[in-house]
Design a protein around this motif. Sequence first.
Motif, mmCIF file in Angstrom:
data_model
loop_
_atom_site.group_PDB
_atom_site.id
_atom_site.type_symbol
_atom_site.label_atom_id
_atom_site.label_comp_id
_atom_site.label_asym_id
_atom_site.label_seq_id
_atom_site.Cartn_x
_atom_site.Cartn_y
_atom_site.Cartn_z
ATOM 1 N N ASN A 226 -0.865 -30.696 22.459
ATOM 2 C CA ASN A 226 -0.406 -29.944 23.488
ATOM 3 C C ASN A 226 -1.103 -30.067 24.622
ATOM 4 O O ASN A 226 -2.259 -30.662 24.784
ATOM 5 C CB ASN A 226 -0.732 -28.341 22.758
ATOM 6 C CG ASN A 226 0.486 -27.940 21.649
ATOM 7 O OD1 ASN A 226 1.304 -28.297 21.602
ATOM 8 N ND2 ASN A 226 -0.260 -27.273 20.769
ATOM 9 N N ASN A 227 -0.363 -29.840 25.968
ATOM 10 C CA ASN A 227 -0.876 -30.097 27.185
ATOM 11 C C ASN A 227 -1.717 -28.822 27.445
ATOM 12 O O ASN A 227 -1.585 -27.723 27.440
ATOM 13 C CB ASN A 227 0.117 -30.257 28.357
ATOM 14 C CG ASN A 227 0.966 -31.528 28.009
ATOM 15 O OD1 ASN A 227 -0.054 -32.354 27.376
ATOM 16 N ND2 ASN A 227 1.753 -31.757 28.781
ATOM 17 N N VAL A 228 -2.990 -29.073 27.868
ATOM 18 C CA VAL A 228 -3.921 -28.269 28.407
ATOM 19 C C VAL A 228 -4.315 -28.315 29.830
ATOM 20 O O VAL A 228 -4.609 -29.334 30.233
ATOM 21 C CB VAL A 228 -5.388 -28.004 27.581
ATOM 22 C CG1 VAL A 228 -6.397 -27.182 28.079
ATOM 23 C CG2 VAL A 228 -4.991 -28.100 25.892
ATOM 24 N N VAL A 256 2.275 -26.619 29.829
ATOM 25 C CA VAL A 256 0.964 -26.378 29.553
ATOM 26 C C VAL A 256 1.073 -24.966 28.541
ATOM 27 O O VAL A 256 1.374 -24.148 28.768
ATOM 28 C CB VAL A 256 0.168 -25.983 31.007
ATOM 29 C CG1 VAL A 256 -1.345 -25.316 30.453
ATOM 30 C CG2 VAL A 256 -0.278 -27.230 31.440
ATOM 31 N N LYS A 257 0.282 -25.274 27.584
ATOM 32 C CA LYS A 257 0.213 -24.356 26.541
ATOM 33 C C LYS A 257 -1.126 -23.404 26.423
ATOM 34 O O LYS A 257 -1.189 -22.361 26.079
ATOM 35 C CB LYS A 257 0.447 -24.832 25.093
ATOM 36 C CG LYS A 257 1.568 -25.522 24.904
ATOM 37 C CD LYS A 257 2.810 -24.713 24.887
ATOM 38 C CE LYS A 257 4.305 -25.050 24.502
ATOM 39 N NZ LYS A 257 5.219 -24.213 24.653
ATOM 40 N N ASP A 258 -2.297 -24.011 26.792
ATOM 41 C CA ASP A 258 -3.670 -23.602 26.914
ATOM 42 C C ASP A 258 -4.076 -23.701 28.590
ATOM 43 O O ASP A 258 -3.791 -24.708 29.059
ATOM 44 C CB ASP A 258 -4.458 -24.028 25.975
ATOM 45 C CG ASP A 258 -4.232 -23.500 24.625
ATOM 46 O OD1 ASP A 258 -4.289 -22.147 24.300
ATOM 47 O OD2 ASP A 258 -3.804 -24.418 23.858
ATOM 48 N N LEU A 259 -4.874 -22.822 29.113
ATOM 49 C CA LEU A 259 -5.533 -23.063 30.358
ATOM 50 C C LEU A 259 -7.052 -22.759 30.297
ATOM 51 O O LEU A 259 -7.514 -21.914 29.548
ATOM 52 C CB LEU A 259 -4.903 -21.948 31.142
ATOM 53 C CG LEU A 259 -5.234 -21.819 32.509
ATOM 54 C CD1 LEU A 259 -5.103 -23.231 33.260
ATOM 55 C CD2 LEU A 259 -4.876 -20.835 33.567
ATOM 56 N N ILE A 260 -7.589 -23.612 30.864
ATOM 57 C CA ILE A 260 -9.073 -23.467 30.801
ATOM 58 C C ILE A 260 -9.518 -23.463 32.399
ATOM 59 O O ILE A 260 -9.206 -24.239 33.424
ATOM 60 C CB ILE A 260 -9.915 -24.719 30.404
ATOM 61 C CG1 ILE A 260 -9.667 -25.231 28.988
ATOM 62 C CG2 ILE A 260 -11.367 -24.540 30.641
ATOM 63 C CD1 ILE A 260 -9.837 -26.471 28.648
ATOM 64 N N LEU A 261 -9.750 -22.087 32.646
ATOM 65 C CA LEU A 261 -10.107 -21.797 34.073
ATOM 66 C C LEU A 261 -11.648 -21.606 34.335
ATOM 67 O O LEU A 261 -12.244 -21.092 33.761
ATOM 68 C CB LEU A 261 -9.703 -20.268 34.515
ATOM 69 C CG LEU A 261 -9.913 -19.635 35.528
ATOM 70 C CD1 LEU A 261 -9.116 -20.426 36.910
ATOM 71 C CD2 LEU A 261 -9.331 -18.242 35.682
ATOM 72 N N SER A 330 -1.011 -15.675 26.435
ATOM 73 C CA SER A 330 -1.599 -14.738 25.588
ATOM 74 C C SER A 330 -3.071 -14.848 25.447
ATOM 75 O O SER A 330 -3.924 -13.965 24.969
ATOM 76 C CB SER A 330 -0.973 -14.371 24.164
ATOM 77 O OG SER A 330 -0.968 -15.665 23.544
ATOM 78 N N LYS A 331 -3.757 -16.260 25.965
ATOM 79 C CA LYS A 331 -5.076 -16.433 25.663
ATOM 80 C C LYS A 331 -5.362 -17.381 27.024
ATOM 81 O O LYS A 331 -4.600 -18.148 27.467
ATOM 82 C CB LYS A 331 -5.448 -17.001 24.609
ATOM 83 C CG LYS A 331 -6.757 -17.635 24.357
ATOM 84 C CD LYS A 331 -7.035 -18.040 22.900
ATOM 85 C CE LYS A 331 -6.143 -19.314 22.446
ATOM 86 N NZ LYS A 331 -6.355 -19.547 21.051
ATOM 87 N N VAL A 332 -6.786 -17.124 27.561
ATOM 88 C CA VAL A 332 -7.105 -18.122 28.602
ATOM 89 C C VAL A 332 -8.724 -18.309 28.263
ATOM 90 O O VAL A 332 -9.180 -17.466 27.701
ATOM 91 C CB VAL A 332 -6.904 -17.443 29.846
ATOM 92 C CG1 VAL A 332 -7.770 -15.961 30.141
ATOM 93 C CG2 VAL A 332 -7.247 -18.605 30.874
ATOM 94 N N ALA A 442 -13.188 -27.863 22.272
ATOM 95 C CA ALA A 442 -13.377 -27.829 20.791
ATOM 96 C C ALA A 442 -12.960 -26.590 20.289
ATOM 97 O O ALA A 442 -12.438 -26.376 19.175
ATOM 98 C CB ALA A 442 -14.843 -27.944 20.792
ATOM 99 N N HIS A 443 -12.863 -25.719 21.248
ATOM 100 C CA HIS A 443 -12.422 -24.018 20.563
ATOM 101 C C HIS A 443 -10.796 -24.266 20.289
ATOM 102 O O HIS A 443 -10.259 -23.898 19.409
ATOM 103 C CB HIS A 443 -12.764 -23.097 21.559
ATOM 104 C CG HIS A 443 -12.359 -21.715 21.007
ATOM 105 N ND1 HIS A 443 -11.197 -21.097 20.872
ATOM 106 C CD2 HIS A 443 -13.123 -21.055 20.380
ATOM 107 C CE1 HIS A 443 -11.296 -19.856 20.355
ATOM 108 N NE2 HIS A 443 -12.359 -19.529 20.197
ATOM 109 N N ILE A 444 -10.120 -25.065 21.177
ATOM 110 C CA ILE A 444 -8.536 -25.220 21.103
ATOM 111 C C ILE A 444 -8.365 -26.230 19.968
ATOM 112 O O ILE A 444 -7.482 -25.925 19.223
ATOM 113 C CB ILE A 444 -8.037 -25.980 22.544
ATOM 114 C CG1 ILE A 444 -8.332 -24.890 23.416
ATOM 115 C CG2 ILE A 444 -6.609 -26.272 22.429
ATOM 116 C CD1 ILE A 444 -7.912 -25.349 25.047
ATOM 117 N N GLU A 445 -9.165 -27.137 19.693
ATOM 118 C CA GLU A 445 -8.861 -27.968 18.850
ATOM 119 C C GLU A 445 -9.022 -27.143 17.359
ATOM 120 O O GLU A 445 -8.464 -27.786 16.459
ATOM 121 C CB GLU A 445 -9.916 -29.273 18.729
ATOM 122 C CG GLU A 445 -9.548 -30.224 19.883
ATOM 123 C CD GLU A 445 -10.368 -31.234 20.069
ATOM 124 O OE1 GLU A 445 -9.983 -32.317 20.385
ATOM 125 O OE2 GLU A 445 -11.353 -31.156 19.828
#
Length: 494
Positions: A226-228, A256-261, A330-332, A442-445
């Motif tokens: 997935n794209n992050v 993008v399915k996950d975002l790291i801000l 629903s998560k960031v 690592a948390h996403i994985e």
Amino acid sequence: MKILKHLVIVFIAALSITSCFEDNDDNTISANEISDFVWKGMNVFYLYKDNIPNLANDRFSSNEEYANYLNDYAAPEDLFESLIYQRQDVDRHSWIVNDYIALEQFLSGVFKSNGLEYKIFLEPNSTNQLMAIVRLVLPNSDADIKGIKRGHIFNTVNGTVLTMTNYSTLLSTDNYTINKATYNDNGTPETTDDVVISGSESITLNKLEYSENPIYRTEIFNVAGNNVGYLMYNGFTANYDSQLNDVFANFKANNVKDLILDLRYNPGGRVSSAILLSSMITGQFNGEVFSTEQWNSEFQTHIQNENPELLINRFTNTYNGTALNSLNLSKVYVLATRSSASASELLINSLDPYIDVIHIGDFTYGKYQASRTLYDSNNFERNGANPNHAYAMQPLILKSLNKVGHTDYYNGLTPDIELKESYLNLGILGDVNETLLAAAIAHIENSGKLITIQSRPRIDLKLIKDSNSFIPFSDDMLIDKDIPEDILNKIHFK
């Protein structure tokens, strides 16, 4: 807001400008015109008015008593400081300046900087000598052009060793020369033989006019198919809201399915920009409560009676009539540290009741209050400001609460995954191997499971100063909403 790196505030010791008041016998009483503005602005707006007896509406029985009170202070700054509630423990963030043009430039992103951000630590095995470690270099700044990188160390300025007594003076000038240094642990795990060695390479740095784009870096990674999205955002600056929306358009176009801000060095800025960014992260909460506000008791009562909606900040789906590019997440993942303050904390705290906010890093700074620029005019707005002087104030006027009422996080917001940066091994920002970013990936994985991340062995250094803390207003949370004239007129001291 971390956008001004150098703002000179010249304090005036004595002022001759006066204004006139009429007492009950119609005698003209002279008082300091600027101090009159200071007291009245604080009387109307100051968040902690109830805790300051000298700000009570019935404090003065006559104009003469009021004028004498103002004249007891040699300068407006002295009066202002006397009205601050617990400067060291509660109100660390109210300010007054004698040049609102410089203040406005500060708040809009125009400032003088050499582009260097750093932390100052005690050198190992010393109680006096210091070293500075560069954490961030602003793009196209003087430091960037001259090759300074994140992780570089220096311990001398203009050939003088940095110490506890001279560092502030040496680093506050517009131009100075540093010597790059190295940290030598002598190949042992103990710190008793660690030394900092000053090198021969010197670099002269100049603070020049600079406009910082808070969108420091964006990336899209493929993680587990997935794209992050990754966004390092260093200041909630309204001038770049449109460009921020473009960043999210790109994230959206790339599914993008996950975002790291990354807010690790973001000390805050405008509430309006925090609302927009939060609405881009989500999108499914348009019109719902983002945060609420608590003003001083008098202001709070009048707003609740006259216009209670004014106390509520809501998620939105537009910016200046343009649709926001929202990810409906629903998560960031938020990377945050002690250098993350005010509007950064507002975003984390306000999103928390709605979505899963995974805070990775350290405890944040702990600033939940917001300020507003007050000018010497009838309604304290810029239009109609007194032409006889250029004083303005930036007092705390409210504190923010999230949807469920959480506020007063004086000690900062608690990380879900506590992971401090190792300043002797900082890594490259935006690189998948950099410690905080690697933890989020690592948390996403691991399908969202909380995991224990072990950073590389780190040496605990004693922190003395953050370069941003030299700067007035660097961690302000700013509001710019209009206050209805009828409410203001009912509160304004007559």
